[in-house]
Design a protein around this motif. Structure first.
Motif, PDB file in Angstrom:
ATOM      1  N   LYS A 170      39.022  35.519  38.274  1.00  0.00           N
ATOM      2  CA  LYS A 170      39.866  36.181  39.255  1.00  0.00           C
ATOM      3  C   LYS A 170      38.990  36.992  40.212  1.00  0.00           C
ATOM      4  O   LYS A 170      38.154  37.788  39.771  1.00  0.00           O
ATOM      5  CB  LYS A 170      40.890  37.086  38.573  1.00  0.00           C
ATOM      6  CG  LYS A 170      42.019  36.315  37.901  1.00  0.00           C
ATOM      7  CD  LYS A 170      43.125  37.246  37.434  1.00  0.00           C
ATOM      8  CE  LYS A 170      44.296  36.468  36.841  1.00  0.00           C
ATOM      9  NZ  LYS A 170      44.983  35.637  37.849  1.00  0.00           N
ATOM     10  N   VAL A 171      39.204  36.760  41.509  1.00  0.00           N
ATOM     11  CA  VAL A 171      38.378  37.385  42.537  1.00  0.00           C
ATOM     12  C   VAL A 171      39.281  38.183  43.471  1.00  0.00           C
ATOM     13  O   VAL A 171      40.286  37.669  43.957  1.00  0.00           O
ATOM     14  CB  VAL A 171      37.606  36.320  43.346  1.00  0.00           C
ATOM     15  CG1 VAL A 171      36.741  36.992  44.406  1.00  0.00           C
ATOM     16  CG2 VAL A 171      36.748  35.473  42.412  1.00  0.00           C
ATOM     17  N   CYS A 172      38.888  39.414  43.719  1.00  0.00           N
ATOM     18  CA  CYS A 172      39.731  40.314  44.515  1.00  0.00           C
ATOM     19  C   CYS A 172      39.032  40.708  45.812  1.00  0.00           C
ATOM     20  O   CYS A 172      37.816  40.868  45.874  1.00  0.00           O
ATOM     21  CB  CYS A 172      40.011  41.588  43.708  1.00  0.00           C
ATOM     22  SG  CYS A 172      41.187  42.724  44.480  1.00  0.00           S
ATOM     23  N   SER A 173      39.855  40.874  46.861  1.00  0.00           N
ATOM     24  CA  SER A 173      39.400  41.486  48.109  1.00  0.00           C
ATOM     25  C   SER A 173      40.645  41.932  48.860  1.00  0.00           C
ATOM     26  O   SER A 173      41.759  41.793  48.372  1.00  0.00           O
ATOM     27  CB  SER A 173      38.569  40.524  48.947  1.00  0.00           C
ATOM     28  OG  SER A 173      37.865  41.239  49.956  1.00  0.00           O
ATOM     29  N   VAL A 174      40.440  42.489  50.061  1.00  0.00           N
ATOM     30  CA  VAL A 174      41.594  43.023  50.771  1.00  0.00           C
ATOM     31  C   VAL A 174      42.312  41.927  51.552  1.00  0.00           C
ATOM     32  O   VAL A 174      41.702  40.954  51.997  1.00  0.00           O
ATOM     33  CB  VAL A 174      41.205  44.171  51.712  1.00  0.00           C
ATOM     34  CG1 VAL A 174      40.630  45.329  50.929  1.00  0.00           C
ATOM     35  CG2 VAL A 174      40.243  43.704  52.777  1.00  0.00           C
ATOM     36  N   THR A 175      43.589  42.120  51.737  1.00  0.00           N
ATOM     37  CA  THR A 175      44.435  41.157  52.422  1.00  0.00           C
ATOM     38  C   THR A 175      43.949  40.932  53.856  1.00  0.00           C
ATOM     39  O   THR A 175      43.708  41.876  54.596  1.00  0.00           O
ATOM     40  CB  THR A 175      45.885  41.654  52.457  1.00  0.00           C
ATOM     41  OG1 THR A 175      46.317  41.911  51.126  1.00  0.00           O
ATOM     42  CG2 THR A 175      46.798  40.622  53.101  1.00  0.00           C
ATOM     43  N   ARG A 182      37.030  33.254  53.104  1.00  0.00           N
ATOM     44  CA  ARG A 182      35.907  32.356  52.791  1.00  0.00           C
ATOM     45  C   ARG A 182      36.009  31.842  51.352  1.00  0.00           C
ATOM     46  O   ARG A 182      35.731  30.673  51.089  1.00  0.00           O
ATOM     47  CB  ARG A 182      34.591  33.090  53.011  1.00  0.00           C
ATOM     48  CG  ARG A 182      33.365  32.199  52.780  1.00  0.00           C
ATOM     49  CD  ARG A 182      32.076  32.875  53.184  1.00  0.00           C
ATOM     50  NE  ARG A 182      31.983  33.051  54.617  1.00  0.00           N
ATOM     51  CZ  ARG A 182      32.091  34.231  55.243  1.00  0.00           C
ATOM     52  NH1 ARG A 182      32.268  35.336  54.549  1.00  0.00           N
ATOM     53  NH2 ARG A 182      31.993  34.301  56.552  1.00  0.00           N
ATOM     54  N   VAL A 183      36.397  32.708  50.422  1.00  0.00           N
ATOM     55  CA  VAL A 183      36.564  32.283  49.034  1.00  0.00           C
ATOM     56  C   VAL A 183      37.605  31.166  48.951  1.00  0.00           C
ATOM     57  O   VAL A 183      37.419  30.156  48.263  1.00  0.00           O
ATOM     58  CB  VAL A 183      36.996  33.477  48.154  1.00  0.00           C
ATOM     59  CG1 VAL A 183      37.434  32.999  46.767  1.00  0.00           C
ATOM     60  CG2 VAL A 183      35.852  34.476  48.031  1.00  0.00           C
ATOM     61  N   ARG A 184      38.681  31.334  49.698  1.00  0.00           N
ATOM     62  CA  ARG A 184      39.753  30.328  49.683  1.00  0.00           C
ATOM     63  C   ARG A 184      39.295  29.025  50.353  1.00  0.00           C
ATOM     64  O   ARG A 184      39.480  27.939  49.807  1.00  0.00           O
ATOM     65  CB  ARG A 184      40.989  30.893  50.394  1.00  0.00           C
ATOM     66  CG  ARG A 184      42.173  29.928  50.425  1.00  0.00           C
ATOM     67  CD  ARG A 184      43.388  30.545  51.093  1.00  0.00           C
ATOM     68  NE  ARG A 184      43.981  31.599  50.273  1.00  0.00           N
ATOM     69  CZ  ARG A 184      43.910  32.900  50.541  1.00  0.00           C
ATOM     70  NH1 ARG A 184      43.275  33.321  51.618  1.00  0.00           N
ATOM     71  NH2 ARG A 184      44.477  33.783  49.748  1.00  0.00           N
ATOM     72  N   PRO A 191      43.122  28.775  43.763  1.00  0.00           N
ATOM     73  CA  PRO A 191      44.048  29.614  44.559  1.00  0.00           C
ATOM     74  C   PRO A 191      44.777  30.655  43.713  1.00  0.00           C
ATOM     75  O   PRO A 191      44.990  31.786  44.161  1.00  0.00           O
ATOM     76  CB  PRO A 191      45.016  28.588  45.153  1.00  0.00           C
ATOM     77  CG  PRO A 191      44.211  27.330  45.248  1.00  0.00           C
ATOM     78  CD  PRO A 191      43.304  27.335  44.048  1.00  0.00           C
ATOM     79  N   GLY A 192      45.155  30.274  42.481  1.00  0.00           N
ATOM     80  CA  GLY A 192      45.866  31.216  41.618  1.00  0.00           C
ATOM     81  C   GLY A 192      45.010  32.367  41.122  1.00  0.00           C
ATOM     82  O   GLY A 192      45.537  33.348  40.577  1.00  0.00           O
ATOM     83  N   VAL A 212      40.681  41.721  37.183  1.00  0.00           N
ATOM     84  CA  VAL A 212      39.924  40.735  37.967  1.00  0.00           C
ATOM     85  C   VAL A 212      38.475  40.815  37.469  1.00  0.00           C
ATOM     86  O   VAL A 212      38.059  41.808  36.865  1.00  0.00           O
ATOM     87  CB  VAL A 212      39.997  41.008  39.481  1.00  0.00           C
ATOM     88  CG1 VAL A 212      41.451  41.041  39.961  1.00  0.00           C
ATOM     89  CG2 VAL A 212      39.295  42.316  39.846  1.00  0.00           C
ATOM     90  N   GLN A 213      37.735  39.728  37.729  1.00  0.00           N
ATOM     91  CA  GLN A 213      36.355  39.700  37.235  1.00  0.00           C
ATOM     92  C   GLN A 213      35.324  39.966  38.338  1.00  0.00           C
ATOM     93  O   GLN A 213      34.142  40.165  38.053  1.00  0.00           O
ATOM     94  CB  GLN A 213      36.051  38.336  36.584  1.00  0.00           C
ATOM     95  CG  GLN A 213      36.652  38.179  35.207  1.00  0.00           C
ATOM     96  CD  GLN A 213      38.156  37.965  35.242  1.00  0.00           C
ATOM     97  OE1 GLN A 213      38.631  37.035  35.898  1.00  0.00           O
ATOM     98  NE2 GLN A 213      38.902  38.813  34.559  1.00  0.00           N
ATOM     99  N   ALA A 214      35.742  39.917  39.592  1.00  0.00           N
ATOM    100  CA  ALA A 214      34.789  40.154  40.680  1.00  0.00           C
ATOM    101  C   ALA A 214      35.509  40.719  41.898  1.00  0.00           C
ATOM    102  O   ALA A 214      36.677  40.405  42.149  1.00  0.00           O
ATOM    103  CB  ALA A 214      34.075  38.855  41.058  1.00  0.00           C
TER     104      ALA A 214
END
Length: 296
Positions: A170-175, A182-184, A191-192, A212-214
């Motif tokens: 699970k990868v997190c960043s701001v909306t 770029r991750v997407r 995607p999930g 999340v892991q990153a």
């Protein structure tokens, strides 16, 4: 003592963070940056934005408030510090506005274009990557800094070592940010497993809790968090993008854009830019090269 202040209530519902850390950490260094004196008699012919702020006698600047070392608001003092804040103050001073005439307005990434278009802010300084898509909506002066996308993980994480090891994580960043796009687009994780939140504080909270892991965003931002809590977090891998930070300005206000470019160029030429960096992000121990202004 490395940690001296518990930050509370950065945003409603966001996790509290420790702040104002060790001596010389990015969060407490803004006070030592060069003092800026407001220039008298400034005019920017043809700029509707400048005409508006001159008439009001004050300038509202869009910033981030949860990025240690860049744009950070200490909840105990309400004081803003960081590299972006010092750049914002530099520009304001050269436009004729001292610190007592500045109002900072925290605007999340997803709301930047609208805030500029609405005239809610005169300009925006907040890790705002210049790209062609955004140029269709706003004008950019700069870049005033060049960062690269990186990864922040928990200190004991050994699974994630680069962008190529994010599958299943699970990868997190701001909306709405460039890094999560770029991750997407590159399919770095499923995607999930992409988590988009309103601000980095919330991502840090989820990372700390193992939800999340990153956390991915520009390495300049991640260095600030890692320096703040080195026993909890670490950066891994090499930067995998080039992120030129620009100052967001109303799209059609070329006169102001040219003026701000002149201000930035002068600061690079006379060493002011380097002094600002050395006394903010530079205290992380990571050097940086002044960017090349890209006029268009």
């Amino acid at each position: 003592m490395r940690i001296r202040t518990l930050a509370v209530g950065l945003m409603a519902g966001a996790l509290a963070l420790t702040a104002c850390g060790k001596e010389g950490s990015p969060t407490d260094s803004g006070a030592q940056a060069p003092q800026q004196t407001a220039v008298q008699g400034v005019d920017v012919p043809g700029s509707p934005t400048f005409a508006k702020i001159k008439a009001e006698g004050k300038v509202t600047i869009g910033v981030k408030e949860d990025q240690p070392g860049l744009g950070y608001k200490d909840p105990t003092t309400n004081k803003y510090t960081g590299f972006d804040i010092e750049i914002a103050k530099l520009v304001a001073a050269k436009l004729g506005f001292g610190e007592d005439k500045i109002t900072y307005k925290a605007v999340p990434s997803a709301g930047r274009e609208q805030a500029i278009a609405n005239g809610d802010v005169a300009y925006y300084v907040g890790t705002y990557t210049i790209n062609d898509n955004r140029k269709k909506q706003v004008g950019f002066a700069g870049p005033y800094y060049t960062a690269g996308q990186g990864l922040l993980v928990k200190k004991d994480n050994t699974d994630i070592t680069s962008k190529d090891t994010l599958k299943g994580k699970k990868v997190c960043s701001v909306t709405g940010s460039t890094p999560i796009q770029r991750v997407r687009e590159q399919g770095l994780t499923e995607p999930g497993n992409i988590v988009e939140l309103q601000n980095y504080s919330q991502c840090i909270g989820q990372l700390d809790q193992g939800q999340v892991q990153a956390l991915t965003t520009d390495d300049a931002i991640l260095k600030g968090y890692a320096a703040q809590e080195p026993d909890k977090f670490k950066l891994v891998g090499e930067p995998f993008s080039k992120e030129p930070y620009g100052i967001g300005i109303a799209k059609d206000d070329k006169a102001l854009r040219d003026k701000v470019n002149d201000i930035l160029q002068a600061a690079i030429d006379d060493g002011t830019w380097q002094k600002i960096y050395d006394n903010t992000l530079g205290k992380s121990g990571s050097p940086a090269t002044a960017p090349k202004i890209e006029r268009y």
